[in-house]
Design an enzyme around this catalytic site. Structure first.
Site: not given
Ligand code: TRP
Length: 327
Positions: A113, A193, A196
Site C-alpha cells: 500500500k 485476487k 475492489k
C-alpha cells in the site's frame, strides 16, 4: 457453557464483491449460531488511504447495510462502527508501545500500500489498531481471509507480550481461515485476487449487481485453453475459480461438481455458474433494498453504545494493569 467470542472487521471502501462475501461475510453469518459474535465496520482503518469525506460517509453506511443484508443480525451480533468506540484507539496506543518496528517493517500489506499511496503513520500502525480491535473484546476467534494472517500473527504476539509484561489479560486469538473461499480470483485474471481496486469492473461481481450484469461478467470471464471442466489451479485457473464460486454458492463439494459437469462446454458451464450466483445474490439484494438508511444508522448507534459498554469493562482492567487508574 459460555460461548467463545468471535470478532471480525470489514473496511468500508465501497464496492463489496463476491470475494468479500464468500471469503468473509458469509462466514460471519454462519458463526452467529455457535459463537458470541462481534462485527465492526472498521472506518478508521479505511482512513489510512485518502478518502473523500462525503463519499466516505456513504461508503460507511453502505458497508453497514451490506453486512446486515448479507445476514448479520444486529440483534444477535454486536455490530458497530469502529470510530464510535474510542476504546479501540486507546488500546491501540498502549499496544503500540509494545510493538517492535521490525515487525511492522515486515508487513507485506504495508509495503504494497505504501508503494501505491505513499507511507503514512496510520498505514504503518494499521496492524496495531487491528490487534486492538480484536483484543479489546477478548476475542478468541477471528474469521479472516488468508491475506490477513500476518496481521493476525501480530495480534497474537501482542496479546502474549502484554500478558507477559503486565499479567494475564488477553486470550491469544486464533484465526478462522476458510479452506474454500479465502481466495476468490479476478474473473479477468484468475491468477490475481478479486479486488475492489482493480480498474476493470468486469474483474469482479458486486453483491448488488443486477442478474444481467452478473450473467455478462461471468460470460466474459477469462477461461483456459483446452476443454473440460477440471479443478486445477495451475493448468485451468479460470475454470477452477468458477468451480470454486459455484461450489460455494451451491454448498456442494468441488469434486461432486466436477463429476457432474466435467464434459460440459465452457459456455454452458458459465451459464450454470451465472445462474447459481444470481440465485445466491437475490436474497441479499432484496434485503438490501428493504433497509432504510435511518433505521440502519439507529441500529449502528445502538451497537456502538453496547460496544462501548462491553469494551470499557475490559479496558478498566487494562488501565489498572498498566498503571493508568489515577490513584
Ligand atoms: N484488515 C482487515 C481487512 O482488510 C480488516 C480488519 C480490521 C479486521 N480490523 C480487524 C479483520 C480485526 C479482523 C479483525 O480485511
Amino acid at each position: 457453557m459460555t460461548k467463545q467470542i468471535v470478532f471480525s472487521g470489514i473496511q468500508p471502501t465501497g464496492d463489496i464483491h463476491i470475494g468479500n462475501y464468500l471469503g468473509a461475510l458469509r462466514n460471519w453469518v454462519r458463526l452467529q449460531d455457535e459463537y458470541e459474535t462481534i462485527y465492526c465496520v472498521v472506518d478508521l482503518h479505511a482512513l489510512t488511504i485518502p478518502q473523500d469525506p462525503a463519499a466516505f460517509e456513504k461508503d460507511r453506511l453502505e458497508a453497514a447495510k451490506m453486512v446486515i443484508a448479507a445476514g448479520v443480525d444486529p440483534t444477535t451480533s454486536l455490530f458497530y462502527y469502529q470510530s464510535q468506540v474510542p476504546q479501540h484507539t486507546e488500546l491501540s496506543w498502549i499496544l503500540g508501545t509494545l510493538t517492535q518496528l521490525g515487525s511492522l517493517n515486515r508487513m507485506t500489506q504495508f509495503k504494497d500500500k505504501s508503494d501505491r499511496v505513499g507511507a503514512n503513520l496510520g498505514l504503518y500502525a494499521y496492524p496495531v489498531l487491528m490487534a486492538a480491535d480484536i483484543l479489546i473484546h477478548h476475542a478468541h476467534k477471528v474469521p479472516v481471509g488468508e491475506d490477513q494472517t500476518q496481521h493476525l500473527e501480530l495480534a497474537r504476539d501482542l496479546a502474549e507480550r502484554f500478558n507477559r509484561r503486565y499479567g494475564d489479560e488477553f486470550p491469544v486469538p486464533e484465526g478462522i481461515i476458510p479452506e474454500h473461499g479465502a481466495r476468490i480470483m479476478s474473473l479477468q485474471d484468475p491468477t490475481s485476487k478479486m479486488s475492489k481496486s482493480d480498474p476493470n469492473q468486469g474483474s469482479r461481481i458486486l453483491l448488488l449487481d443486477e442478474p444481467d450484469v452478473v450473467r455478462k461478467k461471468i460470460g466474459r470471464a477469462v477461461t483456459d485453453s483446452g476443454t473440460g471442466i477440471e479443478y486445477d489451479w495451475e493448468k485451468k485457473p479460470g475454470i477452477t475459480n468458477l468451480l470454486e464460486i459455484l461450489s460455494l454458492f451451491q454448498d456442494t463439494a468441488v469434486e461432486t461438481l466436477v463429476a457432474e459437469h466435467h464434459d460440459k462446454q465452457y459456455g454452458e458451464f458459465k451459464q450454470l455458474v451465472a445462474e447459481a450466483v444470481v440465485d445466491g445474490l437475490a436474497p441479499i439484494r432484496s434485503a438490501y433494498n428493504t433497509l432504510e438508511d435511518e433505521d440502519v444508522s439507529r441500529l449502528m448507534n445502538k451497537g456502538a453504545l453496547d460496544a462501548r459498554t462491553s469494551a470499557e469493562k475490559y479496558q478498566v482492567g487494562v488501565r489498572q494493569k498498566v498503571g493508568l487508574t489515577g490513584h
